[in-house]
Design an enzyme around this catalytic site. Sequence first.
Site, short mmCIF file in Angstrom:
data_model
loop_
_atom_site.label_atom_id
_atom_site.label_comp_id
_atom_site.label_asym_id
_atom_site.label_seq_id
_atom_site.Cartn_x
_atom_site.Cartn_y
_atom_site.Cartn_z
N ASP A 93 43.86 -3.77 3.04
CA ASP A 93 43.96 -2.61 2.15
C ASP A 93 45.41 -2.20 1.90
OD1 ASP A 93 44.30 -1.82 4.80
OD2 ASP A 93 42.96 -0.09 4.70
N ASP A 96 51.67 -1.27 5.56
CA ASP A 96 52.44 -0.07 5.91
C ASP A 96 53.63 -0.54 6.75
OD1 ASP A 96 53.15 2.57 6.36
OD2 ASP A 96 51.65 2.91 7.90
N LYS A 124 53.19 0.47 1.11
CA LYS A 124 53.83 1.79 1.22
C LYS A 124 55.34 1.60 1.28
CE LYS A 124 51.13 4.79 3.73
NZ LYS A 124 50.81 5.58 4.95
N PHE A 145 50.04 9.58 3.26
CA PHE A 145 48.82 9.06 3.86
C PHE A 145 47.72 9.08 2.82
CE2 PHE A 145 45.14 8.57 6.53
CZ PHE A 145 45.58 7.61 7.42
N VAL A 146 47.19 7.90 2.49
CA VAL A 146 46.20 7.81 1.42
C VAL A 146 44.81 7.48 1.94
CG1 VAL A 146 47.85 7.23 -0.40
CG2 VAL A 146 46.85 5.41 0.96
N ASP A 152 40.61 5.17 5.14
CA ASP A 152 40.01 6.32 5.82
C ASP A 152 41.03 7.24 6.46
OD1 ASP A 152 40.66 4.33 7.93
OD2 ASP A 152 39.73 5.84 9.24
N ARG A 158 36.15 6.80 2.95
CA ARG A 158 36.23 5.41 2.48
C ARG A 158 35.47 5.22 1.17
NH1 ARG A 158 38.33 2.29 6.74
NH2 ARG A 158 37.65 2.87 8.83
P1 IMP Z 1 50.43 -1.47 9.42
O1 IMP Z 1 50.08 -2.33 10.59
O2 IMP Z 1 51.36 -0.36 9.78
O3 IMP Z 1 50.92 -2.24 8.22
O4 IMP Z 1 49.14 -0.69 9.04
C1 IMP Z 1 48.15 -1.31 8.40
C2 IMP Z 1 46.82 -0.63 8.66
O5 IMP Z 1 46.95 0.77 8.94
C3 IMP Z 1 46.05 -0.72 7.37
O6 IMP Z 1 45.23 -1.88 7.40
C4 IMP Z 1 45.26 0.56 7.35
O7 IMP Z 1 44.00 0.35 7.96
C5 IMP Z 1 46.06 1.53 8.17
N1 IMP Z 1 46.84 2.47 7.31
C6 IMP Z 1 48.17 2.46 7.09
N2 IMP Z 1 48.54 3.44 6.24
C7 IMP Z 1 47.40 4.07 5.90
C8 IMP Z 1 47.10 5.17 5.02
O8 IMP Z 1 47.96 5.77 4.37
N3 IMP Z 1 45.79 5.53 4.95
C9 IMP Z 1 44.79 4.92 5.64
N4 IMP Z 1 45.02 3.87 6.44
C10 IMP Z 1 46.31 3.46 6.58
MG MG Z 2 43.23 -1.73 8.12
#
Ligand code: IMP
Ligand code: MG
Length: 175
Positions: A93, A96, A124, A145-146, A152, A158
Site C-alpha cells: 500500500d 514510508d 510518503k 498519516f493516511v 488503517d 480500510r
Molecule cells: P514502512 O516499513 O515504514 O515503509 O511502512 C510500511 C507499512 O506501514 C505500510 O505497509 C503500511 O501498512 C504502514 N503505514 C505507513 N504509513 C502509513 C499511513 O500513513 N497510514 C497507514 N499505514 C501506514
Molecule cells: Mg502494510
Amino acid sequence: MKILVTEQQIQDSINKVAEDIRAREAGKPLTVIAIMTGSIVFLADLMRKLDLPMRVGVVQTSSYKGGTTRGTLTINSDMMLDVEGRDVLLVDDIFDTGHTLEKVIEMIDELRPKSIKSAVLLLKRGRQEVTMRPDYVGFEIPDEFVVGYGLDYRDMYRNLPYLAALEESDLVDHA
Ligand code: IMP
Ligand code: MG
C-alpha cells in the site's frame, strides 16, 4: 479527516501503473506477492487491470503495534507461493520508511527468484530510511498519516473508497 486522493484519482493512477507494468513486463508470467493487509484493495484493483498470466500469493507483515508508531517487523509467509526462478511483483500500500519492503525483498531474495520488482500505491515524501525505491509508484504524498483504500488506523477505515489524512481529532480509540 480530510480527503487527500479521490476514488477517481486512485483509479486513474492505477490505470497508469498497470499500463507501465504491462509494458515493462511484456507478457511475462508474474508471481504477484501482496503485503497484507494494507494492500488488499490496491491488489484487487491492480490485478484486474493487469492482462498477464499471474499467480497471486500474500505475506503478512505487521510493524504497527497500534496507533501511528512503528514496532518490530514480523513477516508471516505461510500463504506465499513458491518464487524460485519466477518473476516476482511485490505489491504494497505505502512506502514510508521503506523498512517493510526492504525486509520482504531480502526474505524473497533468499528463495532465488528470477527477478523482484515492487509496486506501491503511495510513497510518503521525505520519510525514507533505506536506499531502495519501489519500481512502480501510484502517488507521492506529503508526510501525513493516511487511511482508506486498504490503509488503517488501529485496523479501522480500510473500507473507505478514497484516501484521507487523519487529523488530531481522529486519533481516538474506536475499539
Ligand atoms: P514502512 O516499513 O515504514 O515503509 O511502512 C510500511 C507499512 O506501514 C505500510 O505497509 C503500511 O501498512 C504502514 N503505514 C505507513 N504509513 C502509513 C499511513 O500513513 N497510514 C497507514 N499505514 C501506514
Ligand atoms: Mg502494510
